[in-house]
Design a protein around this motif. Structure first.
Motif, PDB file in Angstrom:
ATOM      1  N   ALA A  94       0.078   6.765  -4.343  1.00 52.20           N
ATOM      2  CA  ALA A  94       0.375   8.200  -4.204  1.00 52.20           C
ATOM      3  C   ALA A  94      -0.692   8.895  -3.363  1.00 52.20           C
ATOM      4  O   ALA A  94      -0.394   9.759  -2.548  1.00 52.20           O
ATOM      5  CB  ALA A  94       0.457   8.838  -5.589  1.00 52.20           C
ATOM      6  N   LYS A  95      -1.960   8.499  -3.557  1.00 51.23           N
ATOM      7  CA  LYS A  95      -3.054   9.101  -2.795  1.00 51.23           C
ATOM      8  C   LYS A  95      -3.257   8.309  -1.510  1.00 51.23           C
ATOM      9  O   LYS A  95      -3.992   7.316  -1.480  1.00 51.23           O
ATOM     10  CB  LYS A  95      -4.348   9.102  -3.615  1.00 51.23           C
ATOM     11  N   ARG A  96      -2.607   8.737  -0.449  1.00 54.36           N
ATOM     12  CA  ARG A  96      -2.729   8.025   0.821  1.00 54.36           C
ATOM     13  C   ARG A  96      -2.312   8.937   1.960  1.00 54.36           C
ATOM     14  O   ARG A  96      -1.568   9.914   1.777  1.00 54.36           O
ATOM     15  CB  ARG A  96      -1.891   6.754   0.841  1.00 54.36           C
ATOM     16  N   MET A  97      -2.781   8.603   3.153  1.00 50.15           N
ATOM     17  CA  MET A  97      -2.369   9.302   4.364  1.00 50.15           C
ATOM     18  C   MET A  97      -1.182   8.560   4.967  1.00 50.15           C
ATOM     19  O   MET A  97      -1.158   7.323   4.972  1.00 50.15           O
ATOM     20  CB  MET A  97      -3.522   9.352   5.371  1.00 50.15           C
ATOM     21  N   GLU A  98      -0.202   9.289   5.452  1.00 50.60           N
ATOM     22  CA  GLU A  98       0.994   8.675   5.997  1.00 50.60           C
ATOM     23  C   GLU A  98       0.686   7.989   7.331  1.00 50.60           C
ATOM     24  O   GLU A  98       0.206   8.619   8.263  1.00 50.60           O
ATOM     25  CB  GLU A  98       2.093   9.720   6.198  1.00 50.60           C
ATOM     26  N   LYS A  99       0.916   6.698   7.358  1.00 50.18           N
ATOM     27  CA  LYS A  99       0.791   5.949   8.603  1.00 50.18           C
ATOM     28  C   LYS A  99       1.566   4.647   8.446  1.00 50.18           C
ATOM     29  O   LYS A  99       1.843   4.201   7.324  1.00 50.18           O
ATOM     30  CB  LYS A  99      -0.673   5.673   8.954  1.00 50.18           C
ATOM     31  N   ASN A 100       1.895   4.030   9.561  1.00 48.85           N
ATOM     32  CA  ASN A 100       2.663   2.788   9.533  1.00 48.85           C
ATOM     33  C   ASN A 100       2.001   1.782  10.464  1.00 48.85           C
ATOM     34  O   ASN A 100       2.234   1.777  11.671  1.00 48.85           O
ATOM     35  CB  ASN A 100       4.116   3.034   9.955  1.00 48.85           C
ATOM     36  N   CYS A 101       1.158   0.937   9.889  1.00 46.85           N
ATOM     37  CA  CYS A 101       0.469  -0.060  10.696  1.00 46.85           C
ATOM     38  C   CYS A 101       1.474  -1.112  11.186  1.00 46.85           C
ATOM     39  O   CYS A 101       2.430  -1.448  10.481  1.00 46.85           O
ATOM     40  CB  CYS A 101      -0.642  -0.732   9.900  1.00 46.85           C
ATOM     41  N   PHE A 102       1.249  -1.598  12.398  1.00 48.24           N
ATOM     42  CA  PHE A 102       2.160  -2.598  12.945  1.00 48.24           C
ATOM     43  C   PHE A 102       1.370  -3.599  13.778  1.00 48.24           C
ATOM     44  O   PHE A 102       0.217  -3.360  14.168  1.00 48.24           O
ATOM     45  CB  PHE A 102       3.237  -1.929  13.809  1.00 48.24           C
ATOM     46  N   SER A 103       1.995  -4.718  14.047  1.00 52.20           N
ATOM     47  CA  SER A 103       1.400  -5.747  14.888  1.00 52.20           C
ATOM     48  C   SER A 103       2.426  -6.172  15.924  1.00 52.20           C
ATOM     49  O   SER A 103       3.621  -6.262  15.621  1.00 52.20           O
ATOM     50  CB  SER A 103       0.976  -6.959  14.053  1.00 52.20           C
ATOM     51  N   GLU A 104       1.961  -6.423  17.141  1.00 49.67           N
ATOM     52  CA  GLU A 104       2.830  -6.947  18.179  1.00 49.67           C
ATOM     53  C   GLU A 104       2.536  -8.422  18.444  1.00 49.67           C
ATOM     54  O   GLU A 104       2.934  -8.977  19.469  1.00 49.67           O
ATOM     55  CB  GLU A 104       2.661  -6.130  19.471  1.00 49.67           C
ATOM     56  N   GLY A 105       1.831  -9.040  17.497  1.00 48.83           N
ATOM     57  CA  GLY A 105       1.526 -10.452  17.615  1.00 48.83           C
ATOM     58  C   GLY A 105       2.697 -11.312  17.177  1.00 48.83           C
ATOM     59  O   GLY A 105       3.838 -10.848  17.059  1.00 48.83           O
ATOM     60  N   ASP A 106       2.411 -12.573  16.895  1.00 49.73           N
ATOM     61  CA  ASP A 106       3.452 -13.492  16.448  1.00 49.73           C
ATOM     62  C   ASP A 106       3.989 -13.061  15.089  1.00 49.73           C
ATOM     63  O   ASP A 106       3.301 -12.398  14.300  1.00 49.73           O
ATOM     64  CB  ASP A 106       2.894 -14.913  16.329  1.00 49.73           C
ATOM     65  N   LEU A 107       5.213 -13.493  14.799  1.00 50.84           N
ATOM     66  CA  LEU A 107       5.784 -13.219  13.483  1.00 50.84           C
ATOM     67  C   LEU A 107       4.956 -13.887  12.401  1.00 50.84           C
ATOM     68  O   LEU A 107       4.678 -13.289  11.359  1.00 50.84           O
ATOM     69  CB  LEU A 107       7.236 -13.716  13.427  1.00 50.84           C
ATOM     70  N   GLY A 108       4.552 -15.128  12.654  1.00 51.57           N
ATOM     71  CA  GLY A 108       3.708 -15.834  11.693  1.00 51.57           C
ATOM     72  C   GLY A 108       4.503 -16.440  10.562  1.00 51.57           C
ATOM     73  O   GLY A 108       5.681 -16.141  10.359  1.00 51.57           O
ATOM     74  N   GLU A 109       3.848 -17.290   9.818  1.00 48.77           N
ATOM     75  CA  GLU A 109       4.509 -17.966   8.702  1.00 48.77           C
ATOM     76  C   GLU A 109       4.558 -17.067   7.474  1.00 48.77           C
ATOM     77  O   GLU A 109       3.729 -16.149   7.323  1.00 48.77           O
ATOM     78  CB  GLU A 109       3.789 -19.271   8.364  1.00 48.77           C
ATOM     79  N   ILE A 168       0.817  -1.218   0.000  1.00 52.62           N
ATOM     80  CA  ILE A 168       0.000   0.000   0.000  1.00 52.62           C
ATOM     81  C   ILE A 168       0.847   1.263   0.000  1.00 52.62           C
ATOM     82  O   ILE A 168       0.388   2.338  -0.423  1.00 52.62           O
ATOM     83  CB  ILE A 168      -0.963  -0.016   1.211  1.00 52.62           C
ATOM     84  N   VAL A 169       2.099   1.176   0.454  1.00 49.49           N
ATOM     85  CA  VAL A 169       2.960   2.354   0.492  1.00 49.49           C
ATOM     86  C   VAL A 169       3.220   2.892  -0.905  1.00 49.49           C
ATOM     87  O   VAL A 169       3.639   4.051  -1.077  1.00 49.49           O
ATOM     88  CB  VAL A 169       4.290   2.011   1.198  1.00 49.49           C
ATOM     89  N   ARG A 170       2.970   2.111  -1.933  1.00 46.06           N
ATOM     90  CA  ARG A 170       3.211   2.542  -3.311  1.00 46.06           C
ATOM     91  C   ARG A 170       2.124   3.476  -3.839  1.00 46.06           C
ATOM     92  O   ARG A 170       2.293   4.071  -4.900  1.00 46.06           O
ATOM     93  CB  ARG A 170       3.333   1.323  -4.228  1.00 46.06           C
ATOM     94  N   PRO A 218       1.588 -12.956 -14.173  1.00 47.70           N
ATOM     95  CA  PRO A 218       1.361 -12.808 -12.730  1.00 47.70           C
ATOM     96  C   PRO A 218       1.065 -11.352 -12.376  1.00 47.70           C
ATOM     97  O   PRO A 218       1.600 -10.427 -12.975  1.00 47.70           O
ATOM     98  CB  PRO A 218       2.684 -13.260 -12.110  1.00 47.70           C
ATOM     99  N   SER A 219       0.212 -11.155 -11.406  1.00 47.87           N
ATOM    100  CA  SER A 219      -0.177  -9.818 -10.978  1.00 47.87           C
ATOM    101  C   SER A 219       1.027  -9.022 -10.483  1.00 47.87           C
ATOM    102  O   SER A 219       1.921  -9.554  -9.815  1.00 47.87           O
ATOM    103  CB  SER A 219      -1.233  -9.910  -9.867  1.00 47.87           C
ATOM    104  N   CYS A 220       1.022  -7.742 -10.787  1.00 48.90           N
ATOM    105  CA  CYS A 220       2.084  -6.855 -10.301  1.00 48.90           C
ATOM    106  C   CYS A 220       2.088  -6.789  -8.776  1.00 48.90           C
ATOM    107  O   CYS A 220       3.117  -6.496  -8.163  1.00 48.90           O
ATOM    108  CB  CYS A 220       1.902  -5.463 -10.878  1.00 48.90           C
ATOM    109  N   PHE A 221       0.948  -7.104  -8.128  1.00 51.57           N
ATOM    110  CA  PHE A 221       0.903  -7.063  -6.674  1.00 51.57           C
ATOM    111  C   PHE A 221       1.799  -8.137  -6.060  1.00 51.57           C
ATOM    112  O   PHE A 221       2.290  -7.958  -4.942  1.00 51.57           O
ATOM    113  CB  PHE A 221      -0.534  -7.236  -6.180  1.00 51.57           C
ATOM    114  N   LEU A 222       2.013  -9.231  -6.768  1.00 53.07           N
ATOM    115  CA  LEU A 222       2.922 -10.262  -6.265  1.00 53.07           C
ATOM    116  C   LEU A 222       4.352  -9.731  -6.190  1.00 53.07           C
ATOM    117  O   LEU A 222       5.107 -10.073  -5.284  1.00 53.07           O
ATOM    118  CB  LEU A 222       2.872 -11.496  -7.170  1.00 53.07           C
ATOM    119  N   ARG A 223       4.717  -8.890  -7.132  1.00 49.47           N
ATOM    120  CA  ARG A 223       6.063  -8.334  -7.140  1.00 49.47           C
ATOM    121  C   ARG A 223       6.219  -7.231  -6.103  1.00 49.47           C
ATOM    122  O   ARG A 223       7.316  -6.956  -5.635  1.00 49.47           O
ATOM    123  CB  ARG A 223       6.394  -7.767  -8.522  1.00 49.47           C
ATOM    124  N   GLU A 224       5.109  -6.581  -5.777  1.00 54.65           N
ATOM    125  CA  GLU A 224       5.191  -5.436  -4.872  1.00 54.65           C
ATOM    126  C   GLU A 224       5.349  -5.855  -3.406  1.00 54.65           C
ATOM    127  O   GLU A 224       5.768  -5.046  -2.582  1.00 54.65           O
ATOM    128  CB  GLU A 224       3.941  -4.569  -5.039  1.00 54.65           C
TER     129      GLU A 224
END
Length: 606
Positions: free
Chosen positions: A119-134, A115-117, A461-467
């Motif tokens: 241009a039209k977005r509000m600056e924020k950095n979502c994070f999780s303090e849960g498990d790292l996960g697979e 999502i950081v790619r 393949p979708s460009c989202f896979l590369r992103e």
């Protein structure tokens, strides 16, 4: 105002009221001194104006929303409403709720890297303090049918190994018609499922209508099919006429078709019966004509002939609504299943399981469809089912395990979205929503080929896979790296058609095996680290390897003008020789370049 008003009318009339009656506006400005708006990113312009007018005197407005989840522009939602909120209300305070309590750190950070790619977005950095996960796994299949099989087998293994319930799993897709192959694969494995906020593929009206035409052509004594389609599309045969036909059939002890067929062939003296005969003459002629073509056309061509001459395709093309577009997609997928059925039979003939005289028939195909629909009758009270839904329907929901299928260019992101930067950014937000539905694990999948109106076409393949940042992907090495943009899959070492045949043969042998038989390992995509411009294709160009030279193409020539049943007139730009066929690259004007296999292309020279 006289008459009923829908929701859009309510918004419009409220704006007119507040604009033209200052005393009314003042009254409500005083009454609503504090305004709270939820899901602000989904508001449209009319709602925005109402909020601005009501808050003009006090500016006490609190909105809650996430610009990264603005995915309803087709309903009129404007992401600019939330992006410009600070400009509209300069004194407003902003509180960023950035902690994600649902998903693993891997899922949250992978979604951030996409999502950081925008241009039209509000600056924020979502994070999780849960498990790292697979890591996020990516499944690669050669066809959409094989993709469905891989996903369903993976779901089965996941549930068995983790002890999870079927209801902990959701499969998300971009368009409704993608559910057909998934439903069929789930039924074959006896895995319960439900369609969230929608109907099973075979329960859609357009599918029931087309199947009714096919049933009547095969069996004119099918009164249920006759009643459904005798006046669809509309041909001036009302309910009263249909009731009279039913009474006449009952009196004579014959089917409704036999009753009207007799009236058309032998006009009666009774004025009522003459009126009936006049109204149904065109319908009787159509069904007779279609019935005569059963032996003359291939399975797919016969199905397409019914869909076209019945007027069903023209009906939806004329409507030009999102619902009509979805219906056309579903019709296309049903017709594609006919082409696949023929491919299955061809594979069985090559393997010696059937003789060359046993060509597929429309009756056999319809029998297989009816068998699949009968298998779907289970206990509606049982909620332990895999959920199938579009990504749009998934917003606001969450599941332990999420599968996002069909990650291919012109599918997800959609072809229409690629026409504008805003549309493309909304597709990226849609992918962000899909990925963040997963709590424990997400799996992505794509197919290298899909049937498009009966033709096998290559997909990228979708460009989202590369992103997605490669740190969050499970990417074991593959035998064949993925192609760059514009290169056909499996050009190195094996022709596309030979590979297609091998995969068909393999898959249907697997389906005949016992469900608990050990299955081969599932292939996984190997995307490279994302490039800074977001446009680099997955993988690198395969090394050139010798391959068997196929025969020169004598049917078509570069520069030749041809016509396709769906894409219209086009010009052949390039012809590439494969081992047993030829790949044609054709420019179709507004539809762009399409890559087709000559054997399946059904092109007409102009």
């Amino acid at each position: 105002r006289n008459g009923a008003m829908d929701f859009d009318d309510l918004l419009l009339q409220t704006n007119i009221l507040l604009r033209d009656w200052p005393d009314v506006l003042a009254r409500y400005q005083e009454q609503f001194r504090y305004i709270l708006v939820d899901e602000y990113q989904d508001t449209n312009y009319a709602q925005y104006v109402i909020i601005r007018r009501l808050s003009e005197t006090h500016s006490k407005v609190c909105v809650v929303g996430d610009d990264a989840q603005s995915i309803y522009s087709f309903r009129g939602a404007k992401i600019e409403n939330i992006l410009s909120f600070r400009k509209d209300f300069p004194e407003a305070l902003t509180f960023k709720l950035e902690q994600n309590y649902r998903s693993t750190r891997t899922i949250v950070e992978a979604a951030n890297s996409v999502i950081v790619r925008n241009a039209k977005r509000m600056e924020k950095n979502c994070f999780s303090e849960g498990d790292l996960g697979e890591p996020i796994r990516v499944l690669k299949a050669y066809t959409d049918r094989e993709e469905a099989e891989q996903v369903v087998m993976d779901i089965r293994d996941r549930v068995r190994e983790s002890g999870a319930m079927w209801s902990d799993v959701a499969v998300l897709y971009r368009t409704n018609n993608q559910s057909l192959v998934l439903e069929d694969a789930l039924r074959r494995r006896a895995i319960p499922y439900r369609i969230y906020k929608g109907s099973s593929f075979y329960d859609h009206k357009e599918i029931k209508d087309l199947l009714a035409y096919i049933r009547l052509v095969i069996n004119p004594r099918d009164d249920e099919a006759f009643r459904r389609i005798v006046n669809y599309p509309a041909r001036g045969i009302g309910d009263t006429t249909v009731q009279r036909i039913g009474l006449l059939a009952a009196e004579r002890g014959v089917s409704m078709w036999e009753a009207v067929d007799t009236l058309v062939e032998e006009p009666a003296a009774d004025p009522v019966q003459r009126t009936i005969a006049r109204k149904v003459t065109e319908f009787v002629s159509l069904i007779r004509s279609l019935s005569l073509q059963r032996e003359e056309k291939s399975l797919y061509d016969f199905g397409h002939e019914i869909a076209s001459r019945s007027g069903i395709i023209a009906q939806y093309r004329m409507e030009q609504t999102p619902e009509a577009t979805s219906a056309l997609d579903n019709i296309e997928e049903l017709l594609n299943s006919m082409q696949l059925f023929r491919e299955q039979r061809d594979a069985e003939i090559r393997n010696g399981e059937r003789s060359e005289q046993e060509q597929p028939t429309i009756e056999e195909w319809l029998q297989s469809v009816m068998l699949m629909t009968d298998m779907d009758k289970d206990d509606p009270a049982d909620r332990d089912k895999v959920t199938l839904m579009t990504v749009h329907s998934a917003k606001g929901l969450e599941y332990m395990y999420v599968y996002i299928v069909g990650l291919e260019e012109n599918l997800f992101p959609s072809q229409r979205a690629m026409e504008s930067p805003d549309g493309f950014e909304e597709e990226r937000r849609l992918f962000y929503v899909a990925l963040t539905r997963a709590k424990v694990a997400a799996t992505l999948s794509y197919a290298e080929t899909r049937f498009k109106w009966g033709n096998m076409e290559f997909s990228r393949p979708s460009c989202f896979l590369r992103e997605i940042d490669s740190r969050y992907l499970d990417r074991p090495q593959e035998e064949h790296p993925l192609p760059r943009r514009g290169e056909a899959a499996h050009e190195s070492g094996r022709s596309a058609l030979d590979e297609l045949r091998r995969r068909f043969d393999y898959r249907f042998k697997q389906q005949a095996a016992a469900p608990r038989q050990q299955e081969p390992a599932r292939p996984v995509v190997t995307p490279p680290p994302p490039s800074t411009d977001g446009m680099r294709r997955l993988g690198s160009r395969p090394a050139e390897t010798p391959r068997q030279a196929g025969p020169p193409c004598t049917d078509y020539a570069v520069g030749e003008r041809v016509e396709h049943p769906k894409f219209g007139a086009g010009t052949i730009l390039r012809i590439e020789t494969l081992a047993s066929d030829h790949k044609l690259v054709v420019e179709f004007g507004e539809f762009g370049q399409k890559t087709l296999l000559a054997k399946f292309a059904r092109l007409t020279k102009l």
